[in-house]
Design a protein around this motif. Structure first.
Motif, PDB file in Angstrom:
ATOM      1  N   GLU A   1       0.522  -9.145   6.395  1.00 23.69           N
ATOM      2  CA  GLU A   1      -0.783  -9.404   6.823  1.00 23.69           C
ATOM      3  C   GLU A   1      -0.820 -10.604   7.909  1.00 23.69           C
ATOM      4  O   GLU A   1      -0.147 -11.588   7.515  1.00 23.69           O
ATOM      5  CB  GLU A   1      -1.930  -9.549   5.761  1.00 23.69           C
ATOM      6  CG  GLU A   1      -1.981  -8.611   4.761  1.00 23.69           C
ATOM      7  CD  GLU A   1      -2.944  -8.673   3.585  1.00 23.69           C
ATOM      8  OE1 GLU A   1      -3.597  -7.675   3.375  1.00 23.69           O
ATOM      9  OE2 GLU A   1      -3.122  -9.974   3.381  1.00 23.69           O
TER      10      GLU A   1
ATOM     11  N   GLU B   1       0.820  -1.290   0.066  1.00 26.48           N
ATOM     12  CA  GLU B   1      -0.066   0.079   0.166  1.00 26.48           C
ATOM     13  C   GLU B   1       0.901   1.462  -0.070  1.00 26.48           C
ATOM     14  O   GLU B   1       1.876   1.320   0.862  1.00 26.48           O
ATOM     15  CB  GLU B   1      -0.866  -0.093   1.094  1.00 26.48           C
ATOM     16  CG  GLU B   1      -2.032   1.020   1.154  1.00 26.48           C
ATOM     17  CD  GLU B   1      -3.135   0.992   2.154  1.00 26.48           C
ATOM     18  OE1 GLU B   1      -3.080   1.881   3.053  1.00 26.48           O
ATOM     19  OE2 GLU B   1      -3.568  -0.213   2.174  1.00 26.48           O
TER      20      GLU B   1
ATOM     21  N   SER C   1       5.143  -3.386   9.168  1.00 26.25           N
ATOM     22  CA  SER C   1       5.626  -3.229   7.711  1.00 26.25           C
ATOM     23  C   SER C   1       7.039  -3.966   7.668  1.00 26.25           C
ATOM     24  O   SER C   1       7.468  -4.303   8.588  1.00 26.25           O
ATOM     25  CB  SER C   1       6.212  -1.661   7.691  1.00 26.25           C
ATOM     26  OG  SER C   1       7.073  -1.408   8.363  1.00 26.25           O
TER      27      SER C   1
ATOM     28  N   SER D   1      -4.668  -6.403   8.147  1.00 26.44           N
ATOM     29  CA  SER D   1      -3.940  -6.270   6.943  1.00 26.44           C
ATOM     30  C   SER D   1      -2.662  -5.477   6.852  1.00 26.44           C
ATOM     31  O   SER D   1      -1.821  -5.538   5.941  1.00 26.44           O
ATOM     32  CB  SER D   1      -4.975  -5.720   5.982  1.00 26.44           C
ATOM     33  OG  SER D   1      -5.336  -4.479   6.455  1.00 26.44           O
ATOM     34  N   LYS D   2      -2.370  -4.593   8.116  1.00 22.28           N
ATOM     35  CA  LYS D   2      -1.193  -3.895   8.249  1.00 22.28           C
ATOM     36  C   LYS D   2      -0.756  -4.130   9.740  1.00 22.28           C
ATOM     37  O   LYS D   2      -0.456  -3.336  10.545  1.00 22.28           O
ATOM     38  CB  LYS D   2      -1.530  -2.731   8.202  1.00 22.28           C
ATOM     39  CG  LYS D   2      -1.871  -1.987   6.739  1.00 22.28           C
ATOM     40  CD  LYS D   2      -2.095  -0.661   6.795  1.00 22.28           C
ATOM     41  CE  LYS D   2      -2.463   0.102   5.464  1.00 22.28           C
ATOM     42  NZ  LYS D   2      -2.605   1.426   5.487  1.00 22.28           N
TER      43      LYS D   2
ATOM     44  N   PHE E   1       3.478  -4.511   3.814  1.00 18.24           N
ATOM     45  CA  PHE E   1       2.810  -4.707   5.096  1.00 18.24           C
ATOM     46  C   PHE E   1       2.716  -6.308   5.273  1.00 18.24           C
ATOM     47  O   PHE E   1       2.386  -7.066   4.295  1.00 18.24           O
ATOM     48  CB  PHE E   1       1.673  -4.108   5.379  1.00 18.24           C
ATOM     49  CG  PHE E   1       1.775  -2.608   5.503  1.00 18.24           C
ATOM     50  CD1 PHE E   1       2.273  -2.090   6.676  1.00 18.24           C
ATOM     51  CD2 PHE E   1       1.522  -1.751   4.487  1.00 18.24           C
ATOM     52  CE1 PHE E   1       2.435  -0.584   6.665  1.00 18.24           C
ATOM     53  CE2 PHE E   1       1.603  -0.397   4.674  1.00 18.24           C
ATOM     54  CZ  PHE E   1       2.174   0.140   5.753  1.00 18.24           C
TER      55      PHE E   1
END
Length: 131
Positions: free
Chosen positions: A68, A61, A126, A122-123, A66
């Protein structure tokens, strides 16, 4: 539950138990091979006779990758089936426990069903922060 090669207690090996802990230790090299298309799944843990797995994959993104992290129900579900789960995720630092990352709550409940087989983040972290 620890690595399957380690000794487990009777309660830990009981697939009908009401709670459990899934401990999974993929290597950093394995995680670095993940892509948006290539997912990684943990071995299953059975709770209430339902198989559960952790699912990892990468998400990009704004040019940032990232990791998940999701808890996934692997049961064959019939229409109308649902269950409520409380879960949390901890990424354990290999060099300093103060750097452990924990997300989730012991109070927040997620509803799993045939329409929603996994829940998570989902994040989660990083990729650049993984060391």
């Amino acid at each position: 539950i620890k690595d399957m090669n380690e000794t487990t207690t009777l309660e830990q090996s009981n697939p009908a138990r009401s709670s459990g802990t899934l401990v999974w230790t993929p290597t950093l090299d394995e995680v670095n091979q993940l892509t948006a298309e290539k997912k990684m799944f943990s071995p299953p843990i059975y709770i209430r006779n339902i198989p559960w797995k952790l699912k990892l994959k990468l998400k990009n993104e704004d040019n940032i990758d990232f990791l998940e992290c999701f808890l996934r129900c692997e049961a064959e579900m019939k229409r109308g089936w649902a269950c409520t789960v409380v879960s949390s995720f901890t990424l354990v630092s290999h060099d300093n426990q103060e750097n452990n990352l924990r997300k989730g709550s012991t109070y927040e409940r997620d509803v799993y069903s045939c329409a929603a087989r996994d829940w998570g983040f989902s994040k989660f972290i990083s990729k650049a922060d993984l060391k």
